[in-house]
Design a protein around this motif. Structure first.
Motif, mmCIF file in Angstrom:
data_model
loop_
_atom_site.group_PDB
_atom_site.id
_atom_site.type_symbol
_atom_site.label_atom_id
_atom_site.label_comp_id
_atom_site.label_asym_id
_atom_site.label_seq_id
_atom_site.Cartn_x
_atom_site.Cartn_y
_atom_site.Cartn_z
ATOM 1 N N TRP A 22 1.010 -1.292 -0.081
ATOM 2 C CA TRP A 22 -0.018 0.255 0.120
ATOM 3 C C TRP A 22 0.808 1.181 0.246
ATOM 4 C CZ3 TRP A 22 -3.543 -1.310 -1.769
ATOM 5 C CH2 TRP A 22 -4.297 -3.086 -1.814
ATOM 6 N N VAL A 23 1.594 1.274 0.433
ATOM 7 C CA VAL A 23 2.585 2.475 0.720
ATOM 8 C C VAL A 23 3.360 2.684 -0.665
ATOM 9 C CG1 VAL A 23 4.925 3.081 1.357
ATOM 10 C CG2 VAL A 23 3.932 2.180 2.473
ATOM 11 N N ASP A 31 4.549 12.549 -4.186
ATOM 12 C CA ASP A 31 5.691 12.136 -2.939
ATOM 13 C C ASP A 31 4.807 12.469 -2.447
ATOM 14 O OD1 ASP A 31 7.665 11.521 -4.881
ATOM 15 O OD2 ASP A 31 8.503 13.703 -4.864
ATOM 16 N N LEU A 32 4.205 12.317 -1.139
ATOM 17 C CA LEU A 32 3.615 12.573 0.254
ATOM 18 C C LEU A 32 4.933 12.588 1.166
ATOM 19 C CD1 LEU A 32 1.162 9.935 -0.881
ATOM 20 C CD2 LEU A 32 1.157 12.447 -1.147
ATOM 21 N N ARG A 33 3.744 13.716 1.948
ATOM 22 C CA ARG A 33 4.840 13.627 2.887
ATOM 23 C C ARG A 33 4.335 12.627 4.923
ATOM 24 N NH1 ARG A 33 4.223 20.774 4.208
ATOM 25 N NH2 ARG A 33 5.526 20.896 2.659
ATOM 26 N N PHE A 34 5.029 12.516 5.376
ATOM 27 C CA PHE A 34 4.194 11.286 6.219
ATOM 28 C C PHE A 34 3.270 11.548 7.200
ATOM 29 C CE2 PHE A 34 3.832 9.265 10.187
ATOM 30 C CZ PHE A 34 4.501 8.149 10.231
ATOM 31 N N GLU A 39 -2.386 9.143 6.184
ATOM 32 C CA GLU A 39 -3.932 9.271 5.358
ATOM 33 C C GLU A 39 -4.618 8.186 4.568
ATOM 34 O OE1 GLU A 39 -6.588 11.432 7.585
ATOM 35 O OE2 GLU A 39 -5.149 11.411 8.756
ATOM 36 N N SER A 40 -4.194 8.631 3.684
ATOM 37 C CA SER A 40 -3.997 8.144 1.974
ATOM 38 C C SER A 40 -4.503 6.499 2.457
ATOM 39 C CB SER A 40 -3.021 8.235 1.270
ATOM 40 O OG SER A 40 -1.453 7.400 1.602
ATOM 41 N N MET A 48 3.381 1.648 12.274
ATOM 42 C CA MET A 48 3.596 0.766 11.826
ATOM 43 C C MET A 48 3.827 1.309 10.023
ATOM 44 S SD MET A 48 3.867 -2.683 12.607
ATOM 45 C CE MET A 48 3.853 -3.179 10.744
ATOM 46 N N LEU A 49 3.257 2.228 9.767
ATOM 47 C CA LEU A 49 3.649 2.907 8.549
ATOM 48 C C LEU A 49 5.517 3.202 8.911
ATOM 49 C CD1 LEU A 49 3.955 4.984 6.075
ATOM 50 C CD2 LEU A 49 2.205 6.718 7.078
#
Length: 106
Positions: A22-23, A31-34, A39-40, A48-49
């Motif tokens: 999923w990541v 690109d995404l912030r933590f 949230e996604s 876990m993330l």
């Protein structure tokens, strides 16, 4: 390849872990912030993330950039290797969802 000492085995384990897939799929488009990444991916805990990202960064699939702000802003994205793997996973995900009835896919 299936020997426990095979280096690829550990990477495959990280990619196919409960959250690794999923990541990689989530980072496929942007690109995404933590917090955006959290949230996604519904249902993932911060712990876990963080563990999943740490493993994927170490494997060379994801890059991590820290902005020197207070608090630090951390952005994640896919490396070239991560994009290749992510595309394959997204294709697999798309094939699976196409086979599900609309009632099952939701």
């Amino acid at each position: 390849m299936f020997h426990t000492d095979c280096p690829a085995r550990e990477v495959v384990d990280h990619v196919t872990s409960r959250w690794g897939v999923w990541v990689l799929i989530s980072l496929r488009s942007n690109d995404l912030r933590f917090y955006e990444l959290r949230e996604s991916i519904r249902g993932i805990s911060e712990k876990m993330l963080a563990q999943t990202l740490r493993a994927l960064v170490q494997d060379g699939l994801v890059w991590r950039q820290v902005e020197p702000t207070t608090p630090p802003q951390v952005t994640y994205g896919l490396t070239e290797f991560g994009r290749e793997v992510g595309e394959s996973l997204a294709e697999l995900f798309d094939r699976i969802t196409q086979r599900l009835s609309p009632r099952d896919a939701g």
